[in-house]
Design a protein around this motif. Structure first.
Motif, PDB file in Angstrom:
ATOM      1  N   LEU A 201     -13.193  -4.904   1.823  1.00  0.00           N
ATOM      2  CA  LEU A 201     -12.958  -4.838   3.253  1.00  0.00           C
ATOM      3  C   LEU A 201     -11.472  -4.758   3.554  1.00  0.00           C
ATOM      4  N   VAL A 202     -11.149  -4.311   4.744  1.00  0.00           N
ATOM      5  CA  VAL A 202      -9.767  -4.168   5.195  1.00  0.00           C
ATOM      6  C   VAL A 202      -9.606  -4.964   6.482  1.00  0.00           C
ATOM      7  N   ARG A 228       0.602  -9.936   9.704  1.00  0.00           N
ATOM      8  CA  ARG A 228       0.770  -9.382  11.052  1.00  0.00           C
ATOM      9  C   ARG A 228       1.959  -8.438  11.115  1.00  0.00           C
ATOM     10  N   GLY A 229       3.038  -8.763  10.401  1.00  0.00           N
ATOM     11  CA  GLY A 229       4.207  -7.886  10.415  1.00  0.00           C
ATOM     12  C   GLY A 229       3.969  -6.573   9.695  1.00  0.00           C
ATOM     13  N   GLU A 230       3.145  -6.597   8.655  1.00  0.00           N
ATOM     14  CA  GLU A 230       2.878  -5.379   7.899  1.00  0.00           C
ATOM     15  C   GLU A 230       1.992  -4.408   8.655  1.00  0.00           C
ATOM     16  N   ILE A 231       1.143  -4.932   9.549  1.00  0.00           N
ATOM     17  CA  ILE A 231       0.229  -4.057  10.294  1.00  0.00           C
ATOM     18  C   ILE A 231       1.006  -3.062  11.151  1.00  0.00           C
ATOM     19  N   LYS A 232       2.169  -3.496  11.666  1.00  0.00           N
ATOM     20  CA  LYS A 232       2.971  -2.613  12.494  1.00  0.00           C
ATOM     21  C   LYS A 232       3.691  -1.547  11.669  1.00  0.00           C
ATOM     22  N   ALA A 238      -0.471   2.198   4.613  1.00  0.00           N
ATOM     23  CA  ALA A 238      -0.951   3.403   3.924  1.00  0.00           C
ATOM     24  C   ALA A 238      -0.748   3.290   2.417  1.00  0.00           C
ATOM     25  N   LYS A 239       0.370   2.695   1.983  1.00  0.00           N
ATOM     26  CA  LYS A 239       0.623   2.550   0.552  1.00  0.00           C
ATOM     27  C   LYS A 239      -0.382   1.606  -0.096  1.00  0.00           C
ATOM     28  N   LYS A 240      -0.696   0.495   0.546  1.00  0.00           N
ATOM     29  CA  LYS A 240      -1.677  -0.445  -0.015  1.00  0.00           C
ATOM     30  C   LYS A 240      -3.063   0.183  -0.091  1.00  0.00           C
ATOM     31  N   LEU A 241      -3.461   0.891   0.948  1.00  0.00           N
ATOM     32  CA  LEU A 241      -4.780   1.526   0.942  1.00  0.00           C
ATOM     33  C   LEU A 241      -4.866   2.621  -0.113  1.00  0.00           C
ATOM     34  N   GLN A 242      -3.800   3.394  -0.247  1.00  0.00           N
ATOM     35  CA  GLN A 242      -3.825   4.474  -1.222  1.00  0.00           C
ATOM     36  C   GLN A 242      -3.853   3.929  -2.651  1.00  0.00           C
ATOM     37  N   GLY A 273      -5.848   7.313   9.876  1.00  0.00           N
ATOM     38  CA  GLY A 273      -5.124   6.660   8.787  1.00  0.00           C
ATOM     39  C   GLY A 273      -5.687   6.935   7.408  1.00  0.00           C
ATOM     40  N   VAL A 274      -6.962   6.644   7.197  1.00  0.00           N
ATOM     41  CA  VAL A 274      -7.543   6.793   5.853  1.00  0.00           C
ATOM     42  C   VAL A 274      -7.808   8.247   5.499  1.00  0.00           C
ATOM     43  N   PHE A 275      -7.730   9.137   6.471  1.00  0.00           N
ATOM     44  CA  PHE A 275      -8.030  10.551   6.206  1.00  0.00           C
ATOM     45  C   PHE A 275      -6.808  11.332   5.716  1.00  0.00           C
ATOM     46  N   GLN A 276      -5.684  10.667   5.629  1.00  0.00           N
ATOM     47  CA  GLN A 276      -4.475  11.340   5.145  1.00  0.00           C
ATOM     48  C   GLN A 276      -3.977  10.757   3.821  1.00  0.00           C
ATOM     49  N   LEU A 277      -4.880  10.048   3.104  1.00  0.00           N
ATOM     50  CA  LEU A 277      -4.505   9.433   1.834  1.00  0.00           C
ATOM     51  C   LEU A 277      -4.776  10.341   0.645  1.00  0.00           C
TER      52      LEU A 277
END
Length: 426
Positions: A201-202, A228-232, A238-242, A273-277
């Motif tokens: 999960l994310v 909270r700071g990283e969400i902005k 994007a790096k963590k998800l990729q 967001g996830v469609f550009q990984l």
């Protein structure tokens, strides 16, 4: 007029009375005429001002009426009211018996199973935590089994009838596991998906009890949590998800790109967001049958606990989950076009109406700056209207022209027809 009497005086026989009465009557008749024309003048002036004010407001009125009449946005977040079927004398007893059975027989049984499931879940999780090392593959395996078991307990307490169509994506050796994206109706979507297989999960990282559950209880799912700071910072996210999506030894990500719960009749805009990984996207269509209960969770009107109680007091929950063919981004396709194409696939399979509304607008409120700006614009328009009224031919302070002249001298007005009648009668 020859026989007219005022008091005890005969106008024909009393010249002194005529000299007093005739000017008095002319004065009253003239005052009555002035008042009548003044009223007409004021009525015309009021109508002119009202017309100009309404003309300046008509655009604002039109915007408001169009917003109300064409408000399709909130239709995506409205709960479907069940149709009444207990309207006659021989159906109402059946309905009443069903209510008694659901609330006083079915609900207590499901509640006991729910509590026992939590007890067994925590006993098993704590046992695994103390007996096996944190990095042990066996520990993660057992924890995943316990989480899947608890998700099954949830589904049992709802009387869920879940039909899975298709099969999850199985990547070839050396290929990324992909990202699963699905339409979002309620938090129970994740529970239904986790019952089938393990997903990562994310979400946002929390503190306290929720943080403990994220770090210790469901850590085996290899979830991706953000501060909270990283969400902005979109680059960090994007790096963590990729990195997670490209890894072959991790659970696939489960993402709800709508970003909010929708009533399972519409499919709103997917975030790109996830469609550009650059990884395969596995669409999942989730469709609920609302015959017995509406699974849509409206967080503005209902807490999640009461949402679960509503599900547990219903007859059953019917759901169809369809795993669609994985999709890859084309060479001539940007992230937004790719997201729209995946959304179209999910909408078609789940029989949802595809709309291009941004789900974050659900939580948006006009700022004070925006409201004050609109007020100033409206007030400026009204000021121009009143200035235009004062500078035109309509003058509020000037009296009406009764006899066709603007002479303000003390010259008496011309004689009225009644004066000539009295003179002739003499």
């Amino acid at each position: 007029m020859d026989s007219a009497l005022i008091g005890d005086y005969d106008l024909k026989q009393s010249p002194s009375t005529q000299a007093f009465i005739l000017p008095f009557m002319e004065k009253k008749i003239l005052e009555r005429s002035i008042r009548k024309k003044s009223y007409q003048h004021l009525h015309k002036l009021d109508g002119k001002i009202a017309g100009d004010v309404f003309t300046s407001c008509i655009k604002l009125y039109g915007e408001g009426m169009n917003s109300i009449m064409d408000d399709n946005f909130w239709r995506c977040f409205e709960s479907k009211k069940p149709k009444a079927w207990n309207w006659n004398i021989y159906l109402w007893p059946v309905w009443a018996a069903g209510v008694v059975f659901r609330y006083f027989v079915l609900f207590p049984i499901r509640l006991v199973v729910f509590l026992l499931g939590w007890v067994l879940f925590f006993i098993g999780m704590f046992t695994v935590h103390f007996m096996l090392d944190k990095e042990s593959p066996k520990r993660q395996h057992y924890e995943s089994k316990f989480i899947s078991m608890m998700c099954g307990v949830f589904c049992f307490t709802w009387g869920a009838v879940i039909r899975y169509h298709g099969s999850p994506y199985k990547p070839k050796p050396g290929q990324p596991c992909g990202i699963y994206v699905a339409n979002h109706t309620s938090m129970i979507d994740a529970i239904i998906m986790l019952q089938c297989r393990g997903f990562s999960l994310v979400g946002q990282k929390h503190k306290g009890i929720v943080g403990y559950l994220q770090e210790e209880v469901i850590s085996c799912l290899q979830c991706v949590w953000f501060d909270r700071g990283e969400i902005k910072d979109r680059a960090i996210v994007a790096k963590k998800l990729q990195d997670h999506a490209m890894a072959q030894d991790r659970n696939p990500l489960l993402v709800f790109p709508e970003g909010t719960c929708v009533n399972n009749e519409y499919c709103i805009q997917f975030k790109k967001g996830v469609f550009q990984l650059g990884v395969p996207i596995c669409p999942v269509a989730i469709k609920y049958n609302k015959m017995f209960v509406d699974p849509f969770w409206n967080s503005r009107k209902q807490s999640f606990v009461m949402h679960l109680v509503e599900l547990m007091t219903s007859w059953c929950l019917i759901c169809d989950v369809t795993f669609l063919e994985p999709q890859k981004r084309k060479d001539d396709e940007n992230a937004v076009e790719f997201a729209n194409r995946v959304k179209a696939c999910i909408s078609k399979k789940a029989r949802l109406k595809s709309v291009d509304f941004d789900g974050y607008m659900k939580h948006w409120k006009p700022s004070e700056r925006f409201i004050n700006m609109r007020k100033k614009q409206f007030a400026s328009g009204l000021e121009k209207v009143f200035e235009r009224v004062k500078t035109k031919d309509l003058d509020i302070d000037a009296p009406p022209d009764i006899d066709g002249s603007n002479d303000d001298s003390d010259t008496p007005p011309s004689m009225s027809p009644y004066t000539h009648q009295f003179q002739r009668s003499r």
